[in-house]
Scaffold this motif. Sequence first.
Motif, mmCIF file in Angstrom:
data_model
loop_
_atom_site.group_PDB
_atom_site.id
_atom_site.type_symbol
_atom_site.label_atom_id
_atom_site.label_comp_id
_atom_site.label_asym_id
_atom_site.label_seq_id
_atom_site.Cartn_x
_atom_site.Cartn_y
_atom_site.Cartn_z
ATOM 1 N N LYS A 44 38.713 -4.733 84.791
ATOM 2 C CA LYS A 44 39.196 -3.652 83.933
ATOM 3 C C LYS A 44 38.056 -3.119 83.076
ATOM 4 O O LYS A 44 37.095 -3.817 82.779
ATOM 5 N N SER A 45 38.216 -1.866 82.690
ATOM 6 C CA SER A 45 37.214 -1.164 81.897
ATOM 7 C C SER A 45 37.631 -1.126 80.436
ATOM 8 O O SER A 45 38.775 -0.785 80.134
ATOM 9 N N LEU A 56 30.319 0.773 78.602
ATOM 10 C CA LEU A 56 31.485 0.280 79.321
ATOM 11 C C LEU A 56 31.359 -1.227 79.525
ATOM 12 O O LEU A 56 30.377 -1.700 80.091
ATOM 13 N N VAL A 58 33.032 -4.439 81.375
ATOM 14 C CA VAL A 58 33.872 -4.714 82.536
ATOM 15 C C VAL A 58 34.217 -6.195 82.533
ATOM 16 O O VAL A 58 33.329 -7.047 82.602
ATOM 17 N N PRO A 100 35.706 0.714 86.639
ATOM 18 C CA PRO A 100 34.666 -0.037 85.934
ATOM 19 C C PRO A 100 33.250 0.315 86.376
ATOM 20 O O PRO A 100 32.338 -0.455 86.178
ATOM 21 N N GLY A 102 30.711 2.439 85.472
ATOM 22 C CA GLY A 102 30.122 3.342 84.496
ATOM 23 C C GLY A 102 28.968 4.143 85.051
ATOM 24 O O GLY A 102 28.730 5.280 84.640
ATOM 25 N N THR A 109 26.608 0.060 81.467
ATOM 26 C CA THR A 109 27.695 -0.861 81.791
ATOM 27 C C THR A 109 27.245 -2.308 81.653
ATOM 28 O O THR A 109 26.130 -2.653 82.039
ATOM 29 N N ILE A 111 28.863 -6.164 82.573
ATOM 30 C CA ILE A 111 29.931 -6.834 83.316
ATOM 31 C C ILE A 111 29.933 -8.324 83.006
ATOM 32 O O ILE A 111 28.868 -8.941 82.876
#
Length: 155
Positions: A44-45, A56, A58, A100, A102, A109, A111
């Motif tokens: 999910k973002s 972002l 993740v 997710p 970005g 992003t 993660i």
Amino acid sequence: MIAARLKHHLEARNLPYDMRAHPYAATAQECAEAAHVPGDRLAKSVLIHMEEGPLLAVIPSTQQVDLTALQAMMHRRLGLAREEDMVPVFDDCDLGAAPPVGMAYDVPTVIDDSLTGLETVWFEAGDHKTLVEMKGRDFDRLMRRAEHGDICCMQ
């Protein structure tokens, strides 16, 4: 439906993926349940506010962002963005259904490490009724330019 920028990004990198339709679901956890996929493998973002612009994060749908860990990793103060802040960034997606990825939206992003090395990963395609399904190795290739770290905790 897959968001146009996401589709272009995946196809430009020749990354294989499948689509999985499911009944409407408002949240990532509801989405995992509706699509019958493991929540810890649904990426999910979460949009994060930085002074320089959006970031972002993740994480698995079963988790929440650990802002303290993320701030330490990024060496700056951060805050959760409001859902409405996603509209101009993810302009080809439904509100609350941002993928997710970005990099497809020119958003830095980060993660969570727990989403690396999995057999299969799912994520929002840009609406509340469709998931992208990817082999883990392809998802890892997709996210290789993102920063990686331990950025989530239990909800």
